[in-house]
Every structure is written in C-alpha cells, then in structure tokens.
Design an enzyme around this catalytic site. Structure first.
Site, PDB file in Angstrom:
ATOM      1  CD  GLU A 148      -2.810   1.276   2.392  1.00  0.00           C
ATOM      2  OE1 GLU A 148      -3.264   0.222   2.880  1.00  0.00           O
ATOM      3  OE2 GLU A 148      -3.076   2.412   2.845  1.00  0.00           O
ATOM      4  CB  THR A 187      -5.995   2.265   4.908  1.00  0.00           C
ATOM      5  OG1 THR A 187      -5.432   1.020   4.471  1.00  0.00           O
ATOM      6  CG2 THR A 187      -6.191   3.209   3.745  1.00  0.00           C
ATOM      7  CB  CYS A 217     -10.076   2.428   6.421  1.00  0.00           C
ATOM      8  SG  CYS A 217      -9.919   0.747   7.020  1.00  0.00           S
TER       9      CYS A 217
END
Ligand code: 2E4
Ligand code: SF4
Length: 346
Positions: A148, A187, A217
């Site tokens: 990521e 996240t 998130c």
C-alpha cells in the site's frame, strides 16, 4: 436416545474440561474492501474464464489465495510474468493499490486490467495528489516496503513524497519548505501510534496540513477499538491473520498494550501453541480484515476440544459499508456457493 447422549456428553465435558470464556470481537474479519476485491476475482473468473491473473496476493491471506487458485486464479508479482499466450486474460490489481506506473505498464503491454484497489486506499491516493496540487510536499506515514505504501508513494513523482515510519523520523525530517507540507497515512496503522507521529510532526511544523478525510479506515479503527475493549483481563489474545497483514499485526499490538497477558497472530488452528498457553480461563479472539470467518470457527472448535467453552460476543460497532464492484462485472451473478466463498464462510 441421541438427546440423552448429547446431554450426557455435555455433562462429561463440563466434568473433565476446564472452563474457558472466549471474548469474540464484533466487528472482526473481512471488511468491505476485502469483500469487494475477492468478489472481483471470482466474478472475473466467471465472466472471462481461467486463467485470471492477480498482481500480488489479492488480500494478505493464504487461505483466500489458495481458494482462488483452485478456481483458476494465477498470482504474480509483476505484469512481465504473464505469458504471451495469456495476454488476453484479465489481470486484477490487489486491494492494497498500485503505483501509477502499473496501470501504465498494463496499457503499454496491451493487457486488460481490473483494479481491485480498495476505494478507501484510492481515497488516500487522491488526498496525496490534492496536497501536491496545492503546492505541498507530501508526508506519508506508513511502513516501508508494504504494497500500500509503494502504491501511495507511486501516485506522485519520485521525491514528492517522504515516508515517515516513526516519531524519530518525524523528529529528523528536514523539509525544503516547512510552510508547505501535507500528510496522509497508510489505511491500516495503529490509531494510537499514528496520533503520536502526527503530534510530533505538528509540533515541529504547525502549518502541516491534514488530509481532507481521515486516512486510517473505518475497518481498521473499529477492529482496534473492539480489541482494546476486550483485551483487559485476557490471559491470551489470538488474532487470526497473516504475518504480512499490516492491519492484523496492529491488532496483536493493541491487544498486548490494552492488557492481554499474551497476544499472538495465528493463520490457522494448527498454529496455536498449546504447550505455551497453559491454564487460561479468558481468551480474546479477533480476526484481521483479510482473515475469513471459517478460520475463526476452526479456532473456536479447536478450543472446544480442550475446554468447556462459552462464547461472549463483544459487539462494539455495526458496519454497513458495502463497496460495489466495477460496472464491467455487474452483469455476472454469484451463486450462493460463490457468495459463501466471498464472505469467507467456506
Ligand atoms: C488493502 C488495504 O494492508 P494489510 O497488510 O493490512 O492488508 P490485508 O490484505 O491484510 O488486509 C486487507 C487490506 C487490503 C487492508 N487495507
Ligand atoms: Fe479498505 Fe480498510 Fe478494508 Fe483496507 S482495511 S481494504 S482500507 S476497508
């Protein structure tokens, strides 16, 4: 006769097995982004047939990857691994996101790609681009080498993003212009550690701009909150997840910090170190966002064989998020068996 037998069996269990309370977190396991990513691979296999190539593990879980391999998915790390004779087959990008160079490379190779990047990761990409549009140097808080992080850094030109992994990095970072800085984060980070890093940066650079929307998130936050609430007083905390799963590893850390006497990451019931566990009476149990529910069941069953188990469901949040797949796959129907796989229950 059988009712009598099962009552007798349950009495016998109580007599010979020590009692164990399992505090089972809810929410746990698959999030909306994982659900969507797995669906994309299953739908692509149904629509286009095997093989469907998947760049990187679609989510960080061997059970999911092997299940998809059995259906005809082929996992690769680089697009160059797709053989010439299968260049017509679709290639799916994993939920973790990819640098901009990857779709560009796919176009250059004449490949048909489906991007399963979680929409909440794409949102972070957009926030990084927005900072840059507004003339800011971007600080990405995250872990080096994670896909990521590679994907988010790769949204901007080389040198436009600086990775900050720790408070020490925040203390030593020397910007060209301290008045023009913006940050985003991975996240799946620890909410608490990230707050510490952001505080350290803000103390040094009061003009530092936050992203327009939170980068960590909802699923990460909810799973950490649930673990934090259930960990105090646990003799052992188990988190179902893989060693390369960032969000799962953060849950293990949260459990330990919140007061579990011991906290471990396990991929399957076969990894439970029974000899080390000893005489426990309260077990905390959760699962990372990429861990299927069937493995949670497998672990509870393994404890039932050794303990007289009662499960206390600890509900700390309700999740209703649901991310639709791309239009190209919406005309394909999933059978109940496909749905069970997508939901992680088989
Ligand atoms: C994409 C973004 O990022 P992590 O290592 O936690 O990924 P994993 O595949 O374990 O979980 C799903 C996911 C995918 C989480 N965030
Ligand atoms: Fe998306 Fe969050 Fe799930 Fe990652 S953990 S896939 S960012 S919803």
């Amino acid at each position: 006769m059988s009712a009598l037998f099962s009552r007798w069996e349950s009495m016998l269990n109580k007599a010979v097995k020590p009692p164990l309370t399992i505090r089972l977190c809810q929410p746990r396991g698959f999030c909306a982004g994982v659900d969507r990513a797995i669906q994309i691979v299953v739908l692509a296999l149904k629509k286009y047939g095997a093989p469907v190539y998947v760049r990187h593990e679609i989510v960080h879980n061997r059970y999911v990857v092997e299940g998809l391999q059995n259906l005809g998915a082929v996992f690769i790390e680089e697009l160059s691994e797709i053989p010439e004779k299968h260049k017509q087959s679709p290639v799916v990008f994993s939920a973790h996101g990819v640098p901009k160079s990857v779709p560009a490379d796919a176009v250059a190779r004449n490949l048909f790609y489906l991007d399963a990047t979680c929409p909440l990761v794409s949102k972070v990409h957009k926030q990084a681009m927005r900072h840059q549009r507004l003339g800011r140097h971007v600080l990405l808080i995250g872990h080096a080498g994670h896909p990521e992080v590679i994907g988010t850094m790769g949204q901007l030109a080389e040198g436009a993003v600086t990775l900050i992994e720790t408070e020490a990095d925040a203390a030593s970072f020397q910007p060209a212009d301290p008045e023009a800085l913006g940050f985003v984060t991975q996240t799946t980070l620890s909410v608490e550690d990230t707050a510490g890093i952001i505080r350290a940066l803000q103390e040094r650079f009061p003009a530092l701009q936050a992203p327009a929307a939170e980068s960590i998130c909802y699923a990460t936050t909810n799973r950490q909150d649930a673990v934090k609430e259930t960990a105090p007083g646990c003799d052992l905390y188990l988190v179902v997840g893989a060693p390369n799963s960032s969000n799962s590893r953060r849950l293990v850390e949260v459990a330990e910090r919140a007061g579990a006497a011991m906290s471990l990451l396990v991929q399957r019931a076969s990894e439970i170190p029974w000899d080390e566990i000893g005489g426990i009476s309260t077990l905390g149990l959760s699962a990372g966002a990429s861990a299927p529910e069937i493995i949670v069941d497998e672990i509870i069953d393994a404890f039932r064989q050794r303990f007289d188990v009662s499960v206390d469901l600890a509900v700390t949040a309700t999740e209703t998020e649901d991310f639709p797949v791309m239009r190209a796959l919406r005309d394909v129907e999933l059978t109940p068996a496909d749905m069970a796989f997508v939901n992680g229950t088989v």
